[in-house]
Design a protein around this motif. Structure first.
Motif, mmCIF file in Angstrom:
data_model
loop_
_atom_site.group_PDB
_atom_site.id
_atom_site.type_symbol
_atom_site.label_atom_id
_atom_site.label_comp_id
_atom_site.label_asym_id
_atom_site.label_seq_id
_atom_site.Cartn_x
_atom_site.Cartn_y
_atom_site.Cartn_z
ATOM 1 N N ALA A 59 0.884 -1.247 -0.020
ATOM 2 C CA ALA A 59 -0.209 0.137 0.217
ATOM 3 C C ALA A 59 0.808 0.976 -0.201
ATOM 4 N N GLU A 60 1.900 1.087 0.643
ATOM 5 C CA GLU A 60 2.855 2.258 0.761
ATOM 6 C C GLU A 60 3.575 2.784 -0.775
ATOM 7 N N GLU A 61 3.716 1.075 -0.985
ATOM 8 C CA GLU A 61 4.356 1.802 -2.900
ATOM 9 C C GLU A 61 3.322 2.146 -4.112
ATOM 10 N N TYR A 62 2.332 2.014 -3.164
ATOM 11 C CA TYR A 62 0.994 2.622 -4.460
ATOM 12 C C TYR A 62 0.962 3.657 -3.775
ATOM 13 N N GLN A 63 1.251 4.213 -2.865
ATOM 14 C CA GLN A 63 1.003 5.664 -2.467
ATOM 15 C C GLN A 63 2.505 6.431 -3.017
ATOM 16 N N GLU A 64 3.341 6.106 -3.505
ATOM 17 C CA GLU A 64 4.681 6.272 -4.221
ATOM 18 C C GLU A 64 4.611 6.385 -5.157
ATOM 19 N N TYR A 65 3.450 5.359 -5.632
ATOM 20 C CA TYR A 65 3.071 5.001 -7.780
ATOM 21 C C TYR A 65 2.332 6.591 -7.673
ATOM 22 N N LEU A 66 0.977 6.553 -7.312
ATOM 23 C CA LEU A 66 0.564 7.498 -7.272
ATOM 24 C C LEU A 66 0.551 8.940 -7.646
ATOM 25 N N ASN A 67 2.504 9.496 -5.975
ATOM 26 C CA ASN A 67 2.270 10.612 -6.194
ATOM 27 C C ASN A 67 3.692 11.092 -7.205
ATOM 28 N N ARG A 68 3.819 9.563 -7.893
ATOM 29 C CA ARG A 68 4.646 9.831 -9.062
ATOM 30 C C ARG A 68 4.027 10.641 -10.155
ATOM 31 N N GLN A 69 4.946 12.050 -10.836
ATOM 32 C CA GLN A 69 4.416 12.077 -12.044
ATOM 33 C C GLN A 69 4.995 12.032 -12.679
ATOM 34 N N TRP A 70 4.250 12.054 -14.230
ATOM 35 C CA TRP A 70 4.634 11.174 -15.144
ATOM 36 C C TRP A 70 4.348 11.860 -16.801
ATOM 37 N N LEU A 71 5.471 12.477 -16.486
ATOM 38 C CA LEU A 71 5.267 13.952 -17.960
ATOM 39 C C LEU A 71 5.890 13.726 -19.317
ATOM 40 N N HIS A 72 6.328 12.637 -19.349
ATOM 41 C CA HIS A 72 6.516 12.338 -20.213
ATOM 42 C C HIS A 72 6.431 11.352 -21.242
ATOM 43 N N LEU A 73 5.842 10.066 -19.797
ATOM 44 C CA LEU A 73 5.182 8.655 -20.705
ATOM 45 C C LEU A 73 3.912 8.608 -19.908
ATOM 46 N N PRO A 74 2.835 7.597 -20.600
ATOM 47 C CA PRO A 74 2.269 7.904 -20.129
ATOM 48 C C PRO A 74 1.329 6.631 -18.910
ATOM 49 N N ARG A 75 1.339 7.387 -17.941
ATOM 50 C CA ARG A 75 1.264 6.502 -16.273
ATOM 51 C C ARG A 75 1.070 5.067 -16.403
ATOM 52 N N PRO A 76 1.990 4.144 -16.360
ATOM 53 C CA PRO A 76 1.861 2.406 -16.501
ATOM 54 C C PRO A 76 1.301 2.294 -15.265
ATOM 55 N N GLU A 77 0.562 0.740 -15.766
ATOM 56 C CA GLU A 77 -0.430 -0.067 -14.366
ATOM 57 C C GLU A 77 0.928 -0.217 -13.284
ATOM 58 N N PHE A 78 0.439 -0.122 -12.214
ATOM 59 C CA PHE A 78 0.847 -0.412 -11.344
ATOM 60 C C PHE A 78 1.615 -1.937 -11.185
ATOM 61 N N ARG A 79 0.935 -2.373 -11.617
ATOM 62 C CA ARG A 79 1.115 -4.453 -11.769
ATOM 63 C C ARG A 79 2.622 -4.643 -13.227
ATOM 64 N N HIS A 80 2.374 -2.979 -13.688
ATOM 65 C CA HIS A 80 3.516 -3.191 -15.220
ATOM 66 C C HIS A 80 4.644 -3.559 -14.596
ATOM 67 N N PRO A 81 5.600 -5.035 -15.542
ATOM 68 C CA PRO A 81 6.655 -5.542 -14.847
ATOM 69 C C PRO A 81 8.047 -5.017 -15.081
ATOM 70 N N GLU A 82 7.567 -3.901 -16.092
ATOM 71 C CA GLU A 82 8.664 -2.931 -16.142
ATOM 72 C C GLU A 82 9.045 -1.646 -15.682
ATOM 73 N N ILE A 83 7.885 -1.522 -14.794
ATOM 74 C CA ILE A 83 7.269 -0.032 -14.136
ATOM 75 C C ILE A 83 8.708 0.802 -13.009
ATOM 76 N N SER A 84 9.785 0.165 -12.591
ATOM 77 C CA SER A 84 10.781 0.479 -12.650
ATOM 78 C C SER A 84 11.892 1.065 -13.325
ATOM 79 N N ALA A 85 11.212 0.094 -14.549
ATOM 80 C CA ALA A 85 12.539 0.386 -15.210
ATOM 81 C C ALA A 85 11.414 2.000 -16.338
ATOM 82 N N LEU A 86 10.690 2.055 -16.314
ATOM 83 C CA LEU A 86 10.371 2.982 -16.747
ATOM 84 C C LEU A 86 10.348 4.132 -16.757
ATOM 85 N N ALA A 87 10.095 4.288 -14.709
ATOM 86 C CA ALA A 87 10.143 5.527 -13.634
ATOM 87 C C ALA A 87 12.033 5.890 -14.075
#
Length: 211
Positions: A59-87
């Protein structure tokens, strides 16, 4: 977070998974954040409270995920396997754009544009989760076995553990999976047989006999 409308497409399912993983019911969450139970399905203004009430690391990780701004990329799904690389890619885009703002036409700017284009190509590949993989090799090297293991096409045994001896694709010493097999994810299991022209069948048989 109040008033936020830029919710990811998988927000509802993600919140449900978080709540179920914590072992709590909707009524438990509603009581913890002092709202009516019917409000749980409309949590846009109570998202932070919901996540605090769940009280798990995810839940804490999901809160951080929501707080992150995505200005150049479309926001990926929380369960996206490459979310760390996309961030990381999103952060790289910010740095590259900063360099471009300082020198867009000089030698540095040219190099930055080149790297930015390369990064964009890599990101486009990672964002798209629908890729086709082809397993090519000699007869009997284990192509069907590799497919079965990679995509978890293993039938559980009596003790609940999957066994390589019980795969959805038949295994053997080769020449078992003779036809071209395409595996796609779907709600139901099915086998679709697409007929080939006689010429193609003859070509495939000739190739098989030649081996």
């Amino acid at each position: 977070m109040a008033g936020t409308t830029d919710w990811p497409s998988d927000t509802g399912s993600a919140l449900r998974r978080l709540r179920e993983a914590s072992g709590k019911k909707q009524a438990d969450i509603a009581a913890a954040i002092s709202v009516d139970q019917s409000t749980i399905s409309r949590l846009a203004d109570e998202m932070a409270g919901f996540l605090r009430a769940v009280r798990t690391l995810e839940a804490e990780e999901y809160q951080e995920y929501l707080n992150r701004q995505w200005l150049h990329l479309p926001r990926p799904e929380f369960r996206h396997p490459e979310i760390s690389a996309l961030a990381k890619a999103e952060t790289c885009f910010l740095h590259l754009d900063q360099l471009l703002s300082e020198d867009s036409s000089g030698a540095v700017g040219t190099q930055v544009k080149m790297h930015r284009e390369a990064l964009q190509r890599a990101v486009s590949y990672l964002v798209d989760r629908k890729h086709k993989l082809a397993f090519i090799g000699q007869i009997g090297v284990g192509k069907s076995a590799a497919v079965s293991i990679l995509f978890s096409l293993l039938v559980p045994t009596d003790d609940g553990k999957p066994a390589l001896e019980r795969t959805l694709l038949p295994l053997g010493t080769g020449r078992i999976t003779l036809c071209e097999v395409e595996i796609t994810q779907a709600a139901n299991f099915a086998i679709l047989i697409e007929p080939e022209p006689d010429e193609e069948v003859l070509r495939l048989v000739s190739d098989l006999c030649a081996d």
